[in-house]
Design a protein around this motif. Sequence first.
Motif, PDB file in Angstrom:
ATOM      1  N   SER A   1      13.719  -6.418  -1.066  1.00 53.43           N
ATOM      2  CA  SER A   1      14.172  -5.114  -1.245  1.00 53.43           C
ATOM      3  C   SER A   1      13.512  -4.969  -2.446  1.00 53.43           C
ATOM      4  O   SER A   1      12.556  -3.450  -2.861  1.00 53.43           O
ATOM      5  N   PHE A   2      13.335  -5.385  -3.646  1.00 52.41           N
ATOM      6  CA  PHE A   2      12.512  -5.570  -5.211  1.00 52.41           C
ATOM      7  C   PHE A   2      11.336  -5.525  -4.262  1.00 52.41           C
ATOM      8  O   PHE A   2      10.245  -4.677  -5.110  1.00 52.41           O
ATOM      9  N   ALA A   3      10.488  -6.634  -3.739  1.00 47.20           N
ATOM     10  CA  ALA A   3       8.955  -6.140  -3.312  1.00 47.20           C
ATOM     11  C   ALA A   3       9.213  -4.505  -2.183  1.00 47.20           C
ATOM     12  O   ALA A   3       7.744  -4.704  -3.311  1.00 47.20           O
ATOM     13  N   ALA A   4       9.429  -4.321  -1.668  1.00 45.19           N
ATOM     14  CA  ALA A   4       9.989  -3.049  -0.777  1.00 45.19           C
ATOM     15  C   ALA A   4       9.161  -2.160  -1.623  1.00 45.19           C
ATOM     16  O   ALA A   4       8.727  -1.233  -1.629  1.00 45.19           O
ATOM     17  N   GLY A   5      10.224  -1.616  -2.554  1.00 44.38           N
ATOM     18  CA  GLY A   5      10.571  -0.938  -4.289  1.00 44.38           C
ATOM     19  C   GLY A   5       9.092  -0.811  -4.562  1.00 44.38           C
ATOM     20  O   GLY A   5       8.106  -0.033  -4.996  1.00 44.38           O
ATOM     21  N   ALA A   6       8.414  -1.889  -5.274  1.00 49.54           N
ATOM     22  CA  ALA A   6       6.949  -2.513  -5.923  1.00 49.54           C
ATOM     23  C   ALA A   6       5.740  -1.886  -4.474  1.00 49.54           C
ATOM     24  O   ALA A   6       4.995  -1.483  -5.855  1.00 49.54           O
ATOM     25  N   MET A   7       6.142  -2.268  -3.417  1.00 53.44           N
ATOM     26  CA  MET A   7       5.264  -1.989  -2.495  1.00 53.44           C
ATOM     27  C   MET A   7       4.224  -0.450  -2.149  1.00 53.44           C
ATOM     28  O   MET A   7       3.438   0.049  -2.774  1.00 53.44           O
ATOM     29  N   LEU A   8       5.536  -0.072  -2.291  1.00 53.77           N
ATOM     30  CA  LEU A   8       6.015   1.460  -2.151  1.00 53.77           C
ATOM     31  C   LEU A   8       4.926   2.178  -3.284  1.00 53.77           C
ATOM     32  O   LEU A   8       4.632   3.797  -3.163  1.00 53.77           O
ATOM     33  N   PHE A   9       5.713   1.410  -4.636  1.00 53.25           N
ATOM     34  CA  PHE A   9       5.085   2.139  -5.741  1.00 53.25           C
ATOM     35  C   PHE A   9       3.743   2.481  -5.540  1.00 53.25           C
ATOM     36  O   PHE A   9       3.230   3.192  -6.533  1.00 53.25           O
ATOM     37  N   ILE A  10       3.009   1.297  -5.438  1.00 54.46           N
ATOM     38  CA  ILE A  10       1.604   1.299  -5.247  1.00 54.46           C
ATOM     39  C   ILE A  10       0.923   1.940  -5.097  1.00 54.46           C
ATOM     40  O   ILE A  10      -0.297   2.327  -4.782  1.00 54.46           O
ATOM     41  N   VAL A  11       1.391   1.945  -3.523  1.00 54.79           N
ATOM     42  CA  VAL A  11       0.734   2.978  -1.898  1.00 54.79           C
ATOM     43  C   VAL A  11       0.663   4.662  -3.092  1.00 54.79           C
ATOM     44  O   VAL A  11       0.256   4.915  -2.721  1.00 54.79           O
ATOM     45  N   TYR A  12       2.244   4.628  -3.076  1.00 50.77           N
ATOM     46  CA  TYR A  12       2.544   6.143  -3.178  1.00 50.77           C
ATOM     47  C   TYR A  12       1.751   6.689  -4.698  1.00 50.77           C
ATOM     48  O   TYR A  12       0.362   7.975  -4.864  1.00 50.77           O
ATOM     49  N   LYS A  13       1.543   5.806  -5.687  1.00 48.16           N
ATOM     50  CA  LYS A  13       0.970   5.862  -7.282  1.00 48.16           C
ATOM     51  C   LYS A  13      -0.444   5.832  -7.421  1.00 48.16           C
ATOM     52  O   LYS A  13      -1.064   6.566  -8.046  1.00 48.16           O
ATOM     53  N   GLU A  14      -0.881   4.892  -6.632  1.00 47.03           N
ATOM     54  CA  GLU A  14      -1.940   4.467  -6.220  1.00 47.03           C
ATOM     55  C   GLU A  14      -3.198   4.649  -5.519  1.00 47.03           C
ATOM     56  O   GLU A  14      -3.901   5.192  -5.991  1.00 47.03           O
ATOM     57  N   LEU A  15      -2.553   4.026  -4.338  1.00 53.38           N
ATOM     58  CA  LEU A  15      -3.556   3.610  -3.222  1.00 53.38           C
ATOM     59  C   LEU A  15      -3.359   5.396  -2.478  1.00 53.38           C
ATOM     60  O   LEU A  15      -5.387   5.822  -2.111  1.00 53.38           O
ATOM     61  N   ILE A  16      -2.992   6.279  -2.094  1.00 53.36           N
ATOM     62  CA  ILE A  16      -2.849   7.084  -1.501  1.00 53.36           C
ATOM     63  C   ILE A  16      -3.773   8.133  -2.875  1.00 53.36           C
ATOM     64  O   ILE A  16      -4.412   8.739  -1.634  1.00 53.36           O
ATOM     65  N   PRO A  17      -3.334   8.377  -3.672  1.00 52.48           N
ATOM     66  CA  PRO A  17      -4.083   9.719  -4.925  1.00 52.48           C
ATOM     67  C   PRO A  17      -5.900   9.015  -4.933  1.00 52.48           C
ATOM     68  O   PRO A  17      -6.149  10.050  -4.503  1.00 52.48           O
ATOM     69  N   GLU A  18      -5.674   7.301  -5.426  1.00 47.21           N
ATOM     70  CA  GLU A  18      -6.895   6.726  -5.440  1.00 47.21           C
ATOM     71  C   GLU A  18      -8.324   7.600  -3.850  1.00 47.21           C
ATOM     72  O   GLU A  18      -9.398   7.986  -4.009  1.00 47.21           O
ATOM     73  N   SER A  19      -7.303   7.052  -2.950  1.00 47.25           N
ATOM     74  CA  SER A  19      -8.518   7.295  -1.828  1.00 47.25           C
ATOM     75  C   SER A  19      -8.306   8.627  -0.933  1.00 47.25           C
ATOM     76  O   SER A  19      -9.431   9.439   0.032  1.00 47.25           O
ATOM     77  N   HIS A  20      -7.731  10.569  -2.026  1.00 43.27           N
ATOM     78  CA  HIS A  20      -8.251  11.418  -1.298  1.00 43.27           C
ATOM     79  C   HIS A  20      -8.666  12.047  -2.205  1.00 43.27           C
ATOM     80  O   HIS A  20      -8.603  13.369  -2.749  1.00 43.27           O
ATOM     81  N   GLY A  21      -9.037  11.624  -3.669  1.00 45.09           N
ATOM     82  CA  GLY A  21      -9.753  11.735  -4.492  1.00 45.09           C
ATOM     83  C   GLY A  21     -11.460  12.374  -4.857  1.00 45.09           C
ATOM     84  O   GLY A  21     -12.037  12.709  -5.408  1.00 45.09           O
ATOM     85  N   ASP A  22     -12.090  11.951  -3.304  1.00 46.39           N
ATOM     86  CA  ASP A  22     -13.285  11.746  -2.962  1.00 46.39           C
ATOM     87  C   ASP A  22     -14.510  12.840  -1.638  1.00 46.39           C
ATOM     88  O   ASP A  22     -15.268  12.780  -1.488  1.00 46.39           O
ATOM     89  N   GLY A  23     -13.061  13.443  -1.789  1.00 46.35           N
ATOM     90  CA  GLY A  23     -13.259  14.875  -0.411  1.00 46.35           C
ATOM     91  C   GLY A  23     -13.433  13.609   0.793  1.00 46.35           C
ATOM     92  O   GLY A  23     -14.246  14.259   1.716  1.00 46.35           O
ATOM     93  N   HIS A  24     -12.614  13.090   1.235  1.00 49.47           N
ATOM     94  CA  HIS A  24     -12.595  12.256   2.023  1.00 49.47           C
ATOM     95  C   HIS A  24     -10.957  11.811   2.692  1.00 49.47           C
ATOM     96  O   HIS A  24     -10.601  10.761   3.552  1.00 49.47           O
TER      97      HIS A  24
END
Length: 243
Positions: A197-220
């Motif tokens: 469960s800890f691993a799931a929480g950490a991974m979901l945090f990384i996705v929403y906090k970092e990966l998704i915002p960074e992947s949408h930051g340059d108009g793509h």
Amino acid sequence: MEAALIGSVLSALATGLGAVPILFWSHVTHRFRDILLALTAGIMVAASTFSLIPQALALSNLYVLTIGISLGTITLMLLEKFVPHVDLDHSKIFKGIDSKAALIIAAITLHNLPEGLSVGVSYASHNTGLGGLIAFAIGLQNAPEGLLVALFLIHQKMNKFKAFLIATLTGAVEIITSMLGFLLTSYVENLVPYGLSFAAGAMLFIVYKELIPESHGDGHARSATLSFITGLLIMIYLTEIFS
């Protein structure tokens, strides 16, 4: 034990694999980077929701799941608060400042520790295929990060090979926490669902906090969204085959 060690090593060294392109060229397009980040986000979401969370529930209950996910999320929040995960590709304030470059490398290294823990705990579960799946997901997350770290160091006028080596080492620390997570949850049976469960929480945090915002930051955003869904389907497909 041997499988956990091999899986954690391969997952951690994916950081170095992601940095390999900088040995041949020192520029990648924003579009390619965003597609890669979004693909990784989709894989990590599927790994969390279709592998880690169901396995944790099978071994425990909703209360344990809630506690574990909360602890994973809080841990990553604290890391973000005290050791900010700098956006290497967009930051302008660090150019030419060696001490700041060292700080960035240290911050990224610390952020990799919970990811290694996720791999180790997954190998300690009763599901023999789960460890490999999570190692695969974390490895894919490490690859674009290794590329960005190496590119940043090259922009600091660092030698390409040295930049590649340092980027690889930032991921190598995951091996330590991976084995720690494996050993701890192997000897203390009741910790396994908490660890998953800890691993799931950490991974979901990384996705929403970092990966998704960074992947949408340059108009793509459109390409990134399609890539996210592709990653999601790939991981679901792999889960069905190997779980």
